[in-house]
Design a protein around this motif. Structure first.
Motif, mmCIF file in Angstrom:
data_model
loop_
_atom_site.group_PDB
_atom_site.id
_atom_site.type_symbol
_atom_site.label_atom_id
_atom_site.label_comp_id
_atom_site.label_asym_id
_atom_site.label_seq_id
_atom_site.Cartn_x
_atom_site.Cartn_y
_atom_site.Cartn_z
ATOM 1 N N GLU A 156 0.840 -1.204 0.000
ATOM 2 C CA GLU A 156 0.000 0.000 0.000
ATOM 3 C C GLU A 156 0.875 1.256 0.000
ATOM 4 O OE1 GLU A 156 -3.971 1.709 0.293
ATOM 5 O OE2 GLU A 156 -3.341 -0.342 -0.070
ATOM 6 N N ILE A 157 1.944 1.233 0.768
ATOM 7 C CA ILE A 157 2.829 2.394 0.893
ATOM 8 C C ILE A 157 3.796 2.497 -0.286
ATOM 9 C CG2 ILE A 157 4.587 3.488 2.351
ATOM 10 C CD1 ILE A 157 1.791 3.439 3.601
ATOM 11 N N TYR A 158 4.336 1.365 -0.707
ATOM 12 C CA TYR A 158 5.328 1.323 -1.789
ATOM 13 C C TYR A 158 4.884 0.357 -2.887
ATOM 14 C CZ TYR A 158 8.256 3.380 1.839
ATOM 15 O OH TYR A 158 8.759 4.189 2.821
ATOM 16 N N PRO A 159 3.873 0.720 -3.665
ATOM 17 C CA PRO A 159 3.366 -0.212 -4.682
ATOM 18 C C PRO A 159 4.423 -0.595 -5.722
ATOM 19 C CG PRO A 159 2.281 1.935 -4.860
ATOM 20 C CD PRO A 159 3.142 1.975 -3.648
ATOM 21 N N GLU A 160 5.411 0.248 -5.899
ATOM 22 C CA GLU A 160 6.458 -0.062 -6.878
ATOM 23 C C GLU A 160 7.318 -1.257 -6.453
ATOM 24 O OE1 GLU A 160 8.144 2.984 -4.020
ATOM 25 O OE2 GLU A 160 6.257 2.772 -5.108
ATOM 26 N N ASN A 161 7.280 -1.635 -5.177
ATOM 27 C CA ASN A 161 8.060 -2.774 -4.682
ATOM 28 C C ASN A 161 7.225 -4.039 -4.526
ATOM 29 O OD1 ASN A 161 10.434 -1.320 -4.481
ATOM 30 N ND2 ASN A 161 10.031 -0.699 -2.377
ATOM 31 N N SER A 162 5.977 -4.028 -4.995
ATOM 32 C CA SER A 162 5.104 -5.155 -4.691
ATOM 33 C C SER A 162 5.560 -6.474 -5.312
ATOM 34 C CB SER A 162 3.652 -4.869 -5.049
ATOM 35 O OG SER A 162 3.520 -4.132 -6.193
ATOM 36 N N ASP A 163 6.335 -6.451 -6.373
ATOM 37 C CA ASP A 163 6.792 -7.704 -6.972
ATOM 38 C C ASP A 163 7.748 -8.468 -6.073
ATOM 39 O OD1 ASP A 163 5.264 -7.276 -9.209
ATOM 40 O OD2 ASP A 163 6.923 -6.462 -10.410
ATOM 41 N N ASN A 164 8.551 -7.769 -5.303
ATOM 42 C CA ASN A 164 9.530 -8.462 -4.455
ATOM 43 C C ASN A 164 9.337 -8.155 -2.965
ATOM 44 O OD1 ASN A 164 10.359 -5.819 -4.614
ATOM 45 N ND2 ASN A 164 12.520 -6.292 -4.839
ATOM 46 N N ILE A 165 8.119 -7.810 -2.594
ATOM 47 C CA ILE A 165 7.857 -7.386 -1.225
ATOM 48 C C ILE A 165 8.136 -8.498 -0.206
ATOM 49 C CG2 ILE A 165 5.373 -7.900 -1.018
ATOM 50 C CD1 ILE A 165 7.133 -4.679 0.026
ATOM 51 N N PHE A 166 7.854 -9.752 -0.561
ATOM 52 C CA PHE A 166 8.093 -10.840 0.388
ATOM 53 C C PHE A 166 9.587 -11.068 0.600
ATOM 54 C CE2 PHE A 166 3.652 -11.544 -0.143
ATOM 55 C CZ PHE A 166 3.257 -12.067 1.072
ATOM 56 N N ASP A 167 10.374 -10.934 -0.448
ATOM 57 C CA ASP A 167 11.827 -11.050 -0.290
ATOM 58 C C ASP A 167 12.337 -9.968 0.649
ATOM 59 O OD1 ASP A 167 11.977 -13.205 -1.997
ATOM 60 O OD2 ASP A 167 12.359 -11.956 -3.766
ATOM 61 N N ILE A 168 11.841 -8.767 0.476
ATOM 62 C CA ILE A 168 12.268 -7.652 1.326
ATOM 63 C C ILE A 168 11.890 -7.924 2.777
ATOM 64 C CG2 ILE A 168 11.903 -5.204 1.843
ATOM 65 C CD1 ILE A 168 11.495 -4.814 -1.233
ATOM 66 N N ILE A 169 10.656 -8.329 3.007
ATOM 67 C CA ILE A 169 10.174 -8.572 4.375
ATOM 68 C C ILE A 169 10.924 -9.716 5.038
ATOM 69 C CG2 ILE A 169 8.203 -9.443 5.709
ATOM 70 C CD1 ILE A 169 6.426 -7.774 3.835
ATOM 71 N N LEU A 170 11.059 -10.816 4.341
ATOM 72 C CA LEU A 170 11.649 -12.011 4.949
ATOM 73 C C LEU A 170 13.163 -11.911 5.108
ATOM 74 C CD1 LEU A 170 9.470 -14.655 3.128
ATOM 75 C CD2 LEU A 170 9.306 -13.955 5.520
ATOM 76 N N ASN A 171 13.807 -11.066 4.334
ATOM 77 C CA ASN A 171 15.266 -10.970 4.414
ATOM 78 C C ASN A 171 15.774 -9.772 5.193
ATOM 79 O OD1 ASN A 171 15.715 -13.309 2.911
ATOM 80 N ND2 ASN A 171 15.409 -12.190 1.004
ATOM 81 N N SER A 172 14.910 -8.820 5.504
ATOM 82 C CA SER A 172 15.413 -7.629 6.194
ATOM 83 C C SER A 172 15.050 -7.596 7.669
ATOM 84 C CB SER A 172 14.905 -6.361 5.514
ATOM 85 O OG SER A 172 13.508 -6.276 5.648
ATOM 86 N N GLY A 173 14.264 -8.511 8.139
ATOM 87 C CA GLY A 173 13.812 -8.448 9.525
ATOM 88 C C GLY A 173 14.576 -9.325 10.487
#
Length: 157
Positions: A28-45
């Motif tokens: 919702e905040i960064y729609p431009e990242n929606s294709d790789n959003i799970f990679d970002i979430i799972l790898n940055s936390g």
């Protein structure tokens, strides 16, 4: 409801919902990242507490989270219409973003995933709202979801 069954244990579903709400929020905040959003979430936390993990999420949890995310993103407008219908005297834009997203996710699970009882979707939405949102969010989310559930029982939805 659709014929959309999943075989994921309750613990993995809880974790999947937590991952999904974060992905829905990020989309919702960064729609431009929606294709790789799970990679970002799972790898940055890994060193942060925003993704409350006792252990690494299972493949089932990740897949269920992705499924929920996709359903919510694909049905955003119709889910918002359901929220608007039940939030009398409130513009949907006055509902905090996170509460709105939790409502979308819980409603999507109630409508599109057959093997999760609606009461479980409601309880999970309330718990996620209590954890991630305001002190009043749990009651608010419960009220909207319970209203939808009661309409299902009456055959109005």
């Amino acid at each position: 409801m659709t014929d959309n069954k999943t075989k994921v244990n309750p613990k993995d579903k809880r974790l999947a919902r937590v991952i999904a709400i974060q992905a829905i929020y990020a989309s919702e905040i960064y729609p431009e990242n929606s294709d790789n959003i799970f990679d970002i979430i799972l790898n940055s936390g890994e060193d942060e507490e925003w993704l409350p993990l006792e252990s690494a999420p299972t493949k089932d949890a990740i897949n269920y989270g992705k499924k929920l995310h996709k359903i919510v993103v694909s049905n955003k407008d119709s889910l918002d219409d359901l929220i608007k219908k039940r939030s009398k005297n409130w513009s949907i834009n006055r509902i905090t973003l996170l509460d709105r997203l939790i409502l979308r996710m819980s409603l999507a699970e109630m409508i599109y995933i057959d093997d999760v009882p609606p009461k479980v979707s409601i309880a999970e939405g309330v718990e996620i709202a209590k954890y991630f949102s305001t002190d009043e969010s749990g009651s608010f989310v419960n009220g909207i979801l319970d209203s939808f559930y009661n309409d299902i029982i009456k055959g109005e939805e």
